[in-house]
Design an enzyme around this catalytic site. Sequence first.
Site, PDB file in Angstrom:
ATOM      1  N   ASN A   1       0.825  -1.211   0.000  1.00 16.14           N
ATOM      2  CA  ASN A   1       0.000   0.000   0.000  1.00 16.14           C
ATOM      3  C   ASN A   1       0.858   1.258   0.000  1.00 16.14           C
ATOM      4  OD1 ASN A   1      -2.531  -1.294   0.023  1.00 16.14           O
ATOM      5  ND2 ASN A   1      -2.520  -1.477   2.248  1.00 16.14           N
TER       6      ASN A   1
ATOM      7  N   GLU B   1      -5.341  -8.955   5.236  1.00 14.73           N
ATOM      8  CA  GLU B   1      -4.522  -9.718   4.281  1.00 14.73           C
ATOM      9  C   GLU B   1      -4.349 -11.170   4.718  1.00 14.73           C
ATOM     10  OE1 GLU B   1      -1.593  -7.609   7.088  1.00 14.73           O
ATOM     11  OE2 GLU B   1      -3.541  -7.225   6.174  1.00 14.73           O
TER      12      GLU B   1
ATOM     13  N   ASP C   1      -5.071  -3.788  -2.965  1.00 13.69           N
ATOM     14  CA  ASP C   1      -6.299  -4.578  -3.169  1.00 13.69           C
ATOM     15  C   ASP C   1      -6.073  -5.649  -4.220  1.00 13.69           C
ATOM     16  OD1 ASP C   1      -7.615  -3.090  -1.307  1.00 13.69           O
ATOM     17  OD2 ASP C   1      -8.779  -1.901  -2.735  1.00 13.69           O
TER      18      ASP C   1
END
Length: 337
Positions: free
Chosen positions: A215, A252, A224
């Site tokens: 991220n 995750e 994502d």
Amino acid sequence: MGRSTSKVNQYFRQTIPMMVKNNVPVTPPYYTLWFTYTTGELPALSQRMDDIIAQQGQCDRYTCDQLLDEYLLNSAEDRLVEMQSNINQVVKSIGSSTENAMSHAHDLNQSLSADIQLMADEALQNDTPSAHKMVSMARDFMSKTEAYRCQLEKQNSEIDALKQKIAETEKLMYLDGLTEINNRKKFNEDLSLFTASTEDTCLLLVDIDHFKPFNDEYGHLVGDKVIQTVAKTLEQSCNIKNGVQAYRFGGEEFALLMPNANITIATQFANDIRERISRISLTNKKTGQSIRSITTSLGVAQFKSGEALDALIERADQCLYEAKNAGRNCVRPALAS
């Protein structure tokens, strides 16, 4: 809060069209949110949704997710189940009433048709204005009854379509929105079912290594995509290994339930998964840049007869932490005791 059937029916008729207008699936969580909005049980929520609709034109499912977390996060799961039952019962009730009304209208027209014909024959014989007027009024009534029956038939078709739509959206109760694989709710139900069997069942917990940097380095959309790709790979692996089910456990982290397998077989399967994920190659479409390799850590535990399900999850979770402490990108099984 107890409500009469007519009141529930009224709220239902108001709630469903609003959900459709805002492109929100008719699932228990979303229905709970919109039902609460319709009834005004939470004035703060109703005001917030009014403001959102006024500003954005609609309150879509992603905004609804935020509102659910903010206002209804502590709602008991049985309330969601109650809402789903509520939807089904109301639709079934409306459908049954409509079908009965259609049947009655059809029977009435059948009877009227025969009676009117007799009246018409008699009117022709008597040739009196009053007799002809009676026949005309009867035919007009029969025409209106037939129009009512046709209207009911159309309504019934719409109800049948709604029933099918609800049946389809019920499936969404058990799917994770991002990955479209089984969600945590489905995991909880399946874990109870799998371990109720006398056959061996193994639990595999899978965690993406160093996920936060995905991220930070590439952005949340790439993050994502990483989660979605790992989920797809897990699902494909499960399809190869008959009977295994994959779930998004949270963030995750993923879980796999492997029935009819001992710890040795499950550990080998976990290593196969780990190697398969490590071979994934992704590219940032915006920059053309290759994304760094994806690795996973896995913990494996075999269900013990009579063991509490929380204890099984705890043992698998402990093995997952051991895999991470061992340097990640590895599998750690729970040793037999």
